[in-house]
Design an enzyme around this catalytic site. Sequence first.
Site, PDB file in Angstrom:
ATOM      1  N   HIS A 251      53.497  44.567  43.329  1.00  0.00           N
ATOM      2  CA  HIS A 251      53.767  45.597  42.318  1.00  0.00           C
ATOM      3  C   HIS A 251      55.019  45.290  41.506  1.00  0.00           C
ATOM      4  O   HIS A 251      54.981  45.374  40.281  1.00  0.00           O
ATOM      5  CB  HIS A 251      53.822  47.004  42.900  1.00  0.00           C
ATOM      6  CG  HIS A 251      53.746  47.997  41.782  1.00  0.00           C
ATOM      7  ND1 HIS A 251      52.577  48.304  41.135  1.00  0.00           N
ATOM      8  CD2 HIS A 251      54.708  48.679  41.121  1.00  0.00           C
ATOM      9  CE1 HIS A 251      52.815  49.136  40.142  1.00  0.00           C
ATOM     10  NE2 HIS A 251      54.099  49.389  40.108  1.00  0.00           N
TER      11      HIS A 251
ATOM     12  N   TYR B 231      56.543  44.605  37.007  1.00  0.00           N
ATOM     13  CA  TYR B 231      57.746  44.882  36.228  1.00  0.00           C
ATOM     14  C   TYR B 231      58.440  43.591  35.815  1.00  0.00           C
ATOM     15  O   TYR B 231      59.164  43.567  34.811  1.00  0.00           O
ATOM     16  CB  TYR B 231      58.672  45.821  37.006  1.00  0.00           C
ATOM     17  CG  TYR B 231      57.995  47.155  37.157  1.00  0.00           C
ATOM     18  CD1 TYR B 231      57.918  48.030  36.072  1.00  0.00           C
ATOM     19  CD2 TYR B 231      57.334  47.495  38.318  1.00  0.00           C
ATOM     20  CE1 TYR B 231      57.221  49.209  36.169  1.00  0.00           C
ATOM     21  CE2 TYR B 231      56.631  48.680  38.422  1.00  0.00           C
ATOM     22  CZ  TYR B 231      56.580  49.535  37.341  1.00  0.00           C
ATOM     23  OH  TYR B 231      55.869  50.693  37.420  1.00  0.00           O
TER      24      TYR B 231
ATOM     25  N   HIS C 207      42.714  49.254  33.507  1.00  0.00           N
ATOM     26  CA  HIS C 207      44.119  49.688  33.469  1.00  0.00           C
ATOM     27  C   HIS C 207      45.059  48.512  33.222  1.00  0.00           C
ATOM     28  O   HIS C 207      45.879  48.551  32.305  1.00  0.00           O
ATOM     29  CB  HIS C 207      44.471  50.379  34.790  1.00  0.00           C
ATOM     30  CG  HIS C 207      45.938  50.413  35.063  1.00  0.00           C
ATOM     31  ND1 HIS C 207      46.805  51.241  34.390  1.00  0.00           N
ATOM     32  CD2 HIS C 207      46.715  49.689  35.913  1.00  0.00           C
ATOM     33  CE1 HIS C 207      48.035  51.043  34.810  1.00  0.00           C
ATOM     34  NE2 HIS C 207      48.020  50.107  35.728  1.00  0.00           N
ATOM     35  N   PHE C 208      44.913  47.455  34.028  1.00  0.00           N
ATOM     36  CA  PHE C 208      45.947  46.416  33.881  1.00  0.00           C
ATOM     37  C   PHE C 208      45.734  45.525  32.659  1.00  0.00           C
ATOM     38  O   PHE C 208      46.645  44.793  32.269  1.00  0.00           O
ATOM     39  CB  PHE C 208      46.178  45.623  35.174  1.00  0.00           C
ATOM     40  CG  PHE C 208      45.037  44.809  35.704  1.00  0.00           C
ATOM     41  CD1 PHE C 208      44.541  43.727  35.022  1.00  0.00           C
ATOM     42  CD2 PHE C 208      44.483  45.114  36.948  1.00  0.00           C
ATOM     43  CE1 PHE C 208      43.505  42.955  35.532  1.00  0.00           C
ATOM     44  CE2 PHE C 208      43.437  44.353  37.472  1.00  0.00           C
ATOM     45  CZ  PHE C 208      42.950  43.275  36.758  1.00  0.00           C
ATOM     46  N   HIS C 209      44.563  45.636  32.029  1.00  0.00           N
ATOM     47  CA  HIS C 209      44.438  44.944  30.746  1.00  0.00           C
ATOM     48  C   HIS C 209      45.173  45.726  29.640  1.00  0.00           C
ATOM     49  O   HIS C 209      45.476  45.159  28.582  1.00  0.00           O
ATOM     50  CB  HIS C 209      42.978  44.720  30.382  1.00  0.00           C
ATOM     51  CG  HIS C 209      42.398  43.497  31.042  1.00  0.00           C
ATOM     52  ND1 HIS C 209      41.843  43.510  32.294  1.00  0.00           N
ATOM     53  CD2 HIS C 209      42.331  42.207  30.629  1.00  0.00           C
ATOM     54  CE1 HIS C 209      41.445  42.290  32.629  1.00  0.00           C
ATOM     55  NE2 HIS C 209      41.742  41.469  31.635  1.00  0.00           N
TER      56      HIS C 209
ATOM     57  N   ARG D 147      34.605  46.181  40.664  1.00  0.00           N
ATOM     58  CA  ARG D 147      35.302  45.046  40.079  1.00  0.00           C
ATOM     59  C   ARG D 147      35.067  43.826  40.973  1.00  0.00           C
ATOM     60  O   ARG D 147      34.413  43.949  42.013  1.00  0.00           O
ATOM     61  CB  ARG D 147      36.808  45.337  39.979  1.00  0.00           C
ATOM     62  CG  ARG D 147      37.471  45.509  41.321  1.00  0.00           C
ATOM     63  CD  ARG D 147      38.930  45.906  41.234  1.00  0.00           C
ATOM     64  NE  ARG D 147      39.762  44.804  40.750  1.00  0.00           N
ATOM     65  CZ  ARG D 147      41.069  44.708  40.990  1.00  0.00           C
ATOM     66  NH1 ARG D 147      41.687  45.620  41.735  1.00  0.00           N
ATOM     67  NH2 ARG D 147      41.777  43.696  40.519  1.00  0.00           N
ATOM     68  N   ARG D 148      35.592  42.682  40.569  1.00  0.00           N
ATOM     69  CA  ARG D 148      35.572  41.453  41.374  1.00  0.00           C
ATOM     70  C   ARG D 148      34.176  41.061  41.862  1.00  0.00           C
ATOM     71  O   ARG D 148      33.993  40.711  43.019  1.00  0.00           O
ATOM     72  CB  ARG D 148      36.464  41.612  42.602  1.00  0.00           C
ATOM     73  CG  ARG D 148      37.931  41.677  42.320  1.00  0.00           C
ATOM     74  CD  ARG D 148      38.665  41.999  43.594  1.00  0.00           C
ATOM     75  NE  ARG D 148      40.098  41.939  43.447  1.00  0.00           N
ATOM     76  CZ  ARG D 148      40.929  42.721  44.118  1.00  0.00           C
ATOM     77  NH1 ARG D 148      40.472  43.614  44.963  1.00  0.00           N
ATOM     78  NH2 ARG D 148      42.226  42.608  43.943  1.00  0.00           N
TER      79      ARG D 148
END
Lengths: 596, 73
Positions: A235, A239, A386-388, A449-450
């Site tokens: 995580h 950042y 989300h992470f895209h 996913r995956r």
Amino acid sequence: MSEQLTGASTFLDDYPEEAAVVRAALWSSFIALALGAVFGLIQALHRTDILRLIDSADYYTVLTAHGVLMVVSFTIFFLVGVFTWATVRSLDRGVESIRYTWTWYGLMVTGTLMAVVAILGGFVPSTDISADVLFTFYAPMQAHPLFYGGLAIFLIGTWLAGADWFRSWRAWAAEHPDERIPLQTFMVLTTMLMWYIASIGITIAVVGFLLPWSLGLIEQVNPLLTRTLFWFWGHPVVYFWLMPAYLLWYTVLPTVSGGRLFSDPLARVVFVLFLLLSTPVGIHHQYVDPGIAEGFKVIAMTNTMFLLLPSFLTAFTVVASVEHGARQRGGTGLFGWLRALPWRDPAFTGMMLAGLMFAAGGFSGMINAGMNINYLVHNTLWVPGHFHLTVGTAVALTFMAATYWLWPQLTNRRLYSRPIGLAQVVIWFVGMALMSNAMHVQGLFGVPRRTAEPQYQGFEFATSFGSITELNIQLAVGGTLLFVSTVLFVSNIALSAGTPKLSGLGEDLTDPLSTAHDSPAILDNLKLWFGIAMVLVVLAYTLPLASIISRGGLFGPGVDPVPIVAEPIRVGIQPLVASVEPAVSRLAAVAGSVLP
Amino acid sequence: MRRTTQGGILVGSGVLFVIVWELRSALGLLAGVDANAQLYMLFTLLVVGLTAVALAIGLIGLRPDSPADDDAS
């Protein structure tokens, strides 16, 4: 479209040796981006069943290559380039040893090549080299030792890079004992302190368990332990990607918009908060892991929600700075100032669109972080959606947009085409909106996913509107636009090498409205913040790790797949109590003999 | 002050497209409205296209006050 020459010297003029390192790091980043984009397109077209260029058995090789190239190579190479530029520029002094600087860059390249060779080996059946372990490379999936070795070397390269910037700062501080740390350097140093803390987890996971396991030195590992250690790092690495984007939003975007940063002290507070809060949150990635007690997950969720604070502060500060720029340019009215912004500048527009997407990514991230609602979306296509938005747009689009501003100062050449640059950032925004929207919605419908075969041999997902087929088309169209955007970006930068050399392309960054002197000096006490961050990490992770080890063993076999609903605290702290018991007994005996 | 520009129309069109298209998801998920995908895409493109043309020919939006206002950023 004209581009005014400021007449100022560029970074290349002032620091030619450092500029060469920055260019090399950025090119390494762009090559990774281009390769990652190819794998991304193959993947998007394959899993939507629009066009299948590979066998489904190779899907995980493609997925791993896409993930590792994008979120390890593209982002971190860009980061080290920008951090080198930011440190040298803001301290106004070159690195202490250019040979040392090239050394860490060389280590990062070597590590990347080793990992990529291991991953691509998955396409060659005749070799036993493969690393189809995805970016989330924890056990029980196992990669070739080359992959773990490459990661370790890459990691060492980043540590040495951080040490390089710390050396520069210490040398500068010796000559400027009474001055505050320049803002960009402050951002670099706090980010690296966070990175050093975060790296503890992945270093133990790779060097202590995964690499020896892959080499056959140990027979088994505790999968939950390696998974928890991965997320200890996994995580905060988010950042690590984001903070260079924040650095650019705080220090470059206000200048590009024609204004000044609203508040230097607020920017410092934000980076301190990220240093403190980025690491003790990793367990929120493990809400469905049966071997971790619910209480630890609640603590991680609470810490994660605190992380919203620096993001909200950033949204306020950056928008306030941009509004200041707009009003300096003649903008008026409650929202009318928006029209006065330089929307034709790809650097400005790209960073603004990236920030807009980040807001959307923040909201979907809150859903991921909410422990109960996470169960609805966990391991569905929602999560890549989300992470895209976050790393795939807030970070990636900011990096590309900032390159349009930075590149002329590293090369003394104008950008090949600013209109193409503008079209590129808009295409990225539209493509990502289409792809991410389709991913989020499919996730809500339960699409996993995956997997190369999400349809599970004809299983029909229930949809509340539309159909999975049209969402697949939307996803594929979005992915294709992203690929086109990447090609435009890389081509634009490559073709810039053919434009004539100029002098006077330098652009100075404007000073903040509220300077560092308006903030307490304690904000610059890096030892204090590092110490508090370490304490928070110890508090957040000691009991969960002790519990995992005591229940599943240091080297396995791991815990039973039975959820722990309410584990007594005694079980968690038992190993700790056992370790300190002899010392406490001796102390008690000494005290008993001394006291009357 | 710089007003309507080609760059602004391009950026605004991109953002408008995303907003109008994603309204379909919101309608579908929150209100259960199952808008036909092809027709809704046509509607979206129509809204974006007409807005862009109207801005380009000065039907809506603000024209540059002077040639200098239309300067590059």
